[in-house]
Write an enzyme that holds these catalytic residues in place. Structure first.
Site, mmCIF file in Angstrom:
data_model
loop_
_atom_site.group_PDB
_atom_site.id
_atom_site.type_symbol
_atom_site.label_atom_id
_atom_site.label_comp_id
_atom_site.label_asym_id
_atom_site.label_seq_id
_atom_site.Cartn_x
_atom_site.Cartn_y
_atom_site.Cartn_z
ATOM 1 N N ILE A 166 0.832 -1.188 0.000
ATOM 2 C CA ILE A 166 0.000 0.000 0.000
ATOM 3 C C ILE A 166 0.882 1.260 0.000
ATOM 4 O O ILE A 166 1.524 1.587 1.007
ATOM 5 C CB ILE A 166 -0.948 0.015 1.223
ATOM 6 N N GLU A 366 -1.464 -1.547 -10.530
ATOM 7 C CA GLU A 366 -2.669 -1.081 -11.232
ATOM 8 C C GLU A 366 -3.018 -1.993 -12.408
ATOM 9 O O GLU A 366 -3.521 -1.553 -13.435
ATOM 10 C CB GLU A 366 -2.495 0.358 -11.736
#
Length: 387
Positions: A166, A366
């Protein structure tokens, strides 16, 4: 010699406002990133909070969003800012992408008015840093398999689970966390100072070393009902946020490629072997020509997607085309430029190996190349090959 983008005078396709915005971002990168980024990368630590405030002053955090202190620039202008930021370093662009296109966009798109008023102005100013908790240790490309859960306890929620890889987590004040509830998947705004939240920074990275990356662990974290994003229902909500971030990557990867190619062009013009500059050899010029060609094509693709976004017609599979092509080609450019610098190509004195290492992460996050290939394949055939 000309710079890499200048070959086809592509900047002539931009409006005066778009060029001015890009130039302002380039000046910030030149002043506040380039002089220090090699040291940040080598030490594995960057002054993210201080940098966020400077980025906020220029309106770069949530730049493409409207209201709540956001700049409200066009999609093309936002993309150009990503290009200039990643020409400095992928980690700096990642800070902006995660803050604006993931955490802020999720609140802006799916949050309550109270959540928007509480968080977005501070995030736009860089006073509060957010992160986006979707990926889990065992669920990356398959977010539908997430095991993080939230259960009702009276009027509250109890959140439990783990999120991994993260960006911004170690320096963040809040996280937008996606969890499974009885009705499906939803999002929560979670202040990271809440009891039961543990943030573990990930060390020993070989890529994105100028970016803060962490693990988020939630152990029965009690959240009020108001923490839930009221408009976020189902997996389409977090996936729409990923589409926003992927669009920025389409442009950002070009920045890393441009910086590598410009560096290589300057280097071969002054480095002599066999009595003349490397730039005068046919094999050198063939490499430069091929790389410049791919950079021009990638820029035109990004600009086309930006115009579609500004027209409100951009589709997720079109963003997949851009992400797949531009990151893949940018990585090839970085690797080829490394060969032109020879042994100096691995030196931190030059940005090329740093860009190449960073792009290895950009290639994966992504959505991996394989995921984007399947997204495009599904659009072409009408058949899903994910399962």
């Amino acid at each position: 010699m000309t710079d890499a983008i200048g070959l086809l005078a592509l900047e002539s396709l931009l409006s005066a406002e778009e060029r001015a915005f890009a130039d302002s971002v380039r000046r910030l990168v030149d002043d506040q990133v380039r002089p220090h980024v090699a040291e940040w990368y080598e030490n594995g630590r960057a002054p993210v909070r201080e940098l966020a405030r400077e980025l906020g002053k220029l309106g770069l955090l949530g730049a493409h969003l409207t209201g709540y202190g956001c700049a409200g620039v066009s999609a093309v202008a936002y993309g150009l800012s990503c290009l200039e930021l990643e020409a400095g370093d992928s980690g700096v662009r990642s800070l902006v992408s995660v803050q604006g296109s993931l955490a802020m966009f999720a609140i802006w798109k799916y949050g309550s008015e109270e959540q928007k008023q509480q968080w977005l102005p501070r995030m736009a100013a860089g006073e509060a840093i957010g992160c986006f908790g979707l990926t889990e240790p065992d669920h990356g490309s398959d977010p539908a398999g997430m095991t993080t859960r939230a259960v009702r306890d009276g009027d509250d929620w109890l959140l439990s689970g783990t999120k991994m890889w993260i960006t911004n987590a170690p320096v963040g004040e809040l996280a937008v966390v996606w969890a499974r509830i009885e009705e499906g998947i939803t999002g929560f705004v979670v202040p990271l100072a809440e009891p039961g939240v543990t943030v573990n920074e990930i060390h020993h990275k070989m890529s994105l070393r100028a970016s803060a990356t962490g693990e988020l662990v939630f152990d029965n974290v009690r959240l009020p009902a108001s923490a839930q994003l009221p408009g976020a229902r189902g997996l389409k909500a977090p996936l729409s946020c990923l589409t926003e971030a992927r669009y920025g990557i389409v442009w950002g990867a070009l920045g890393a490629a441009r910086d590598c190619l410009d560096t290589a062009i300057r280097y071969v013009g002054t480095r002599e072997q066999f009595g003349r500059p490397l730039a005068g050899f046919q094999l050198t010029q063939a490499k430069l020509a091929d790389m410049a060609l791919e950079l021009q094509k990638g820029y035109l693709l990004a600009l086309h997607l930006g115009r579609l976004a500004d027209a409100g017609t951009l589709q997720p599979e079109q963003v997949s085309v851009g992400k797949l092509n531009n990151v893949r080609e940018a990585l090839k450019i970085a690797r080829t430029c490394r060969t032109l610098l020879g042994a100096n190509g691995i030196s931190g004195e030059y940005p090329i190996m740093r860009h190449a290492n960073n792009l290895e992460s950009v290639l994966t996050y992504e959505g991996t190349s394989e995921v984007h290939q399947l997204v495009i394949g599904q659009k072409l055939t009408g058949l899903s090959a994910f399962a």
